[in-house]
Every structure is written in C-alpha cells, then in structure tokens.
Write an enzyme that holds these catalytic residues in place. Structure first.
Site, PDB file in Angstrom:
ATOM      1  CD  GLU A 196      -3.034   1.242   2.027  1.00 14.42           C
ATOM      2  OE1 GLU A 196      -3.295   0.157   2.738  1.00 14.42           O
ATOM      3  OE2 GLU A 196      -3.508   2.498   2.264  1.00 14.42           O
ATOM      4  CG  ASP A 239       8.800   8.545  -2.892  1.00 13.18           C
ATOM      5  OD1 ASP A 239       8.425   7.815  -3.234  1.00 13.18           O
ATOM      6  OD2 ASP A 239       9.043   9.758  -3.264  1.00 13.18           O
ATOM      7  CG  ASP A 293      -1.085  13.907  -1.086  1.00 17.48           C
ATOM      8  OD1 ASP A 293      -1.625  14.406  -0.117  1.00 17.48           O
ATOM      9  OD2 ASP A 293       0.147  13.041  -0.880  1.00 17.48           O
ATOM     10  CG  ASP A 318     -11.501  12.509  -2.161  1.00 18.00           C
ATOM     11  OD1 ASP A 318     -10.425  11.896  -1.640  1.00 18.00           O
ATOM     12  OD2 ASP A 318     -11.492  13.720  -1.820  1.00 18.00           O
ATOM     13  CB  THR A 332      -9.087   5.359   3.860  1.00 21.79           C
ATOM     14  OG1 THR A 332      -9.458   6.231   2.533  1.00 21.79           O
ATOM     15  CG2 THR A 332      -8.624   4.216   2.656  1.00 21.79           C
TER      16      THR A 332
HETATM   17  C1  LIG Z   1      -4.368  12.053   0.678  1.00 23.87           C
HETATM   18  S1  LIG Z   1      -3.579  11.027   1.862  1.00 23.87           S
HETATM   19  C2  LIG Z   1      -4.651   9.591   1.773  1.00 23.87           C
HETATM   20  C3  LIG Z   1      -3.870   8.655   2.796  1.00 23.87           C
HETATM   21  C4  LIG Z   1      -5.001   7.477   3.059  1.00 23.87           C
HETATM   22  N1  LIG Z   1      -4.539   6.441   1.759  1.00 23.87           N
HETATM   23  C5  LIG Z   1      -6.225   7.658   3.048  1.00 23.87           C
HETATM   24  O1  LIG Z   1      -7.232   7.214   1.974  1.00 23.87           O
HETATM   25  O2  LIG Z   1      -6.693   7.862   3.928  1.00 23.87           O
HETATM   26  C6  LIG Z   1      -2.128  10.762   0.671  1.00 23.87           C
HETATM   27  C7  LIG Z   1      -0.960   9.880   1.505  1.00 23.87           C
HETATM   28  O3  LIG Z   1      -0.163   9.527   0.468  1.00 23.87           O
HETATM   29  C8  LIG Z   1       1.153   9.720   1.141  1.00 23.87           C
HETATM   30  N2  LIG Z   1       2.083   9.504  -0.163  1.00 23.87           N
HETATM   31  C9  LIG Z   1       2.273  10.723  -1.135  1.00 23.87           C
HETATM   32  N3  LIG Z   1       3.241  10.283  -2.046  1.00 23.87           N
HETATM   33  C10 LIG Z   1       3.610   9.234  -1.469  1.00 23.87           C
HETATM   34  C11 LIG Z   1       4.827   8.267  -1.793  1.00 23.87           C
HETATM   35  N4  LIG Z   1       5.718   8.730  -2.976  1.00 23.87           N
HETATM   36  N5  LIG Z   1       4.991   7.169  -1.172  1.00 23.87           N
HETATM   37  C12 LIG Z   1       4.432   6.915   0.007  1.00 23.87           C
HETATM   38  N6  LIG Z   1       3.563   7.644   0.726  1.00 23.87           N
HETATM   39  C13 LIG Z   1       3.226   8.689  -0.346  1.00 23.87           C
HETATM   40  C14 LIG Z   1       1.076  11.230   1.739  1.00 23.87           C
HETATM   41  O4  LIG Z   1       2.098  11.404   2.659  1.00 23.87           O
HETATM   42  C15 LIG Z   1      -0.183  10.992   2.308  1.00 23.87           C
HETATM   43  O5  LIG Z   1      -0.429  10.667   3.734  1.00 23.87           O
END
Ligand SMILES: C[S@@+](CC[C@H](N)C(=O)[O-])C[C@H]1O[C@@H](n2cnc3c(N)ncnc32)[C@H](O)[C@@H]1O
Length: 243
Positions: free
Chosen positions: A74, A126, A148, A184, A222
């Site tokens: 994930e 990352d 994001d 979303d 989520t």
């Molecule tokens: C908008 S949040 C959604 C979190 C979760 N998946 C949810 O649906 O509640 C996006 C998450 O992706 C993480 N993220 C963004 N780019 C990433 C990357 N290259 N590797 C790992 N995580 C990443 C961010 O830090 C953030 O916590």
C-alpha cells in the site's frame, strides 16, 4: 528506515540522483505524545523496512519471518487503517505499507500493536524508493488510495499516477494482479482514467457502476474517503487487472 530528506524550494532532495519530485506534502504533523514516542522507539524497529542498497533485492521471507502466500503493497497508507484491516483479514499474506508522514506511521503502529498483527511492515519514506528492490511480479495487489491530488496545474507533475509509476506497477504485479486506486478528487479521477486504462499492462475490471462507486467488500473506507463523504464528495474506486 530511510532518513528524512531535506528539500530545496522545489521539493526535490538535493543529491538525490533520481530527482523524483515529492508526491507528498509533509513528513511531520502534531508533536508526538509520550506514548507515541514510545511506539517509535519500542515498536517501530520491529516493523520497519529499510530500503536495500541500490540494485539489491528485499528479502521478503527474511523480513516477515515466514513465507507468505502473496505480497501486497500500500502506497501512502495515511493512518494505516486500511493496511491493518487487510493484514488482519489476510494472515497468510505479507503486507508492506509506505508512508513518509511520521504521524501516520505512528497511527499505523497503534493499529498493528492493538490487533497483534505479524504480517505487516512499514516503510517510512517514498514508496518509489523501496519498490525497485522488489522482484518482477513480486506483488499480487498494489493499493494507492486517495493519493494527494495536487490540484494546481504547476503541481500536476507531482501526482503519483504518472507513466513511470504505472510502468513500475506493471513490472511488479504478476499476471492477474490488481492495481487498486481510489480518489475523491474529480480532476484527478479524470487524470487517472486518461492514463491507466491506456497503459498496455492494465485492464479496467469495472462492469457496473457499483464496481467504481462502492468500496469492494474486502476493503474499508479510508480516513480520507470518510472525510470526503462528510464533505459531500464521493470516492471512486478503480480496480485494474494486470494483463
Ligand atoms: C491524501 S493522503 C491519503 C491517505 C490514505 N491513503 C487515506 O485514504 O486515508 C495521501 C497520502 O499519501 C502519502 N504519499 C504521497 N506520496 C507518497 C509516496 N511517494 N510514497 C508513499 N506515500 C506517499 C502522503 O504522505 C499522504 O499521507
């Protein structure tokens, strides 16, 4: 555990040969409470994955202490609810979650500890730094839930769903494997639909509207999906099969 990287004003890590643009916002949020700090020092070392040296493979059975039926990954697990849910319901599967946001990692550790999960490991960083250490076809499922959206035009290049990421997903997923995306954000949904079904490795599995309107029965909503629902936005779930 990868060391937090300092970034220049453009969000790039100086000295990072790949010059990958950051696809995430922040690495730290609220100050950790004492019990959360205890999790970082006590529990995290037991669950943390370190990225192997460039060119080396991650030893998956060695990392988990058993030979899993399959490996799931994930990207951006946020608070870790979905990751923990999948781990609890699939004890024969090994799950790796990647998330740069420390407070999210701590939240995931709370879920892991409270549910006594032995089949999940966390990479604080990352995901794109760890994925290359996995063998071709190593994954059965790859989740990217509510990445994001980077709404500003000048930031679109930071969106995770880009050709190089899709190529890497295609390399990692075995035939019949699943790439599951959720968003979303309508413009990002359009962006995803313009890119993923056109990728030769991926076939969109939706047959009816419920296939993209509802979370599949094996998943949970989520934290971001729940927030979106409260704010009147709908989540769309896109499931693609690796050809
Ligand atoms: C908008 S949040 C959604 C979190 C979760 N998946 C949810 O649906 O509640 C996006 C998450 O992706 C993480 N993220 C963004 N780019 C990433 C990357 N290259 N590797 C790992 N995580 C990443 C961010 O830090 C953030 O916590």
């Amino acid at each position: 555990m990868s060391a937090p990287s300092e970034t220049d004003g453009n969000g790039e890590a100086p000295g990072d040969a790949r010059r990958l643009l950051h696809s995430y916002g922040r690495r730290r949020g609220r100050r950790l409470k004492p019990n959360q700090k205890n999790l970082v020092t006590g529990a995290l070392p037991r669950f943390a994955v370190s990225a192997p040296e460039k060119g080396e493979r991650l030893d998956v059975p060695g990392l988990f202490g058993f030979v899993p039926r399959a490996l799931w990954f994930e990207v951006g697990f946020g608070g870790g609810e979905h990751l923990a849910h999948q781990a609890a319901n699939n004890p024969d599967v090994a799950l790796i979650g990647a998330e740069p946001f420390l407070n999210g990692v701590v939240s995931a550790l709370q879920h892991i500890e409270s549910r006594g999960l032995a089949n999940v490991r966390l990479y604080q960083g990352d995901a794109r730094d760890l994925l290359p250490s996995l063998a071709d076809g190593a994954l059965e499922k790859l989740f990217v839930l509510h990445p994001d959206p980077w709404p500003k035009l000048r930031h679109h290049k930071r969106r995770l769903i880009q050709q190089p990421f899709l190529d890497e997903a295609a390399r990692l997923l075995g035939p019949g494997g699943e790439l599951r995306l959720a968003t979303d954000d309508e413009p990002y949904l359009v962006w995803m639909l313009e890119r993923v079904p056109r990728h030769p490795a991926f076939e969109w599995t939706a047959r009816t509207a419920d296939d993209w309107r509802l979370y599949p029965p094996d998943a949970i909503e989520t934290r971001y999906a729940a927030k979106a629902r409260r704010e009147g936005r709908k989540a769309t779930i896109l499931r693609f099969r690796r050809r």
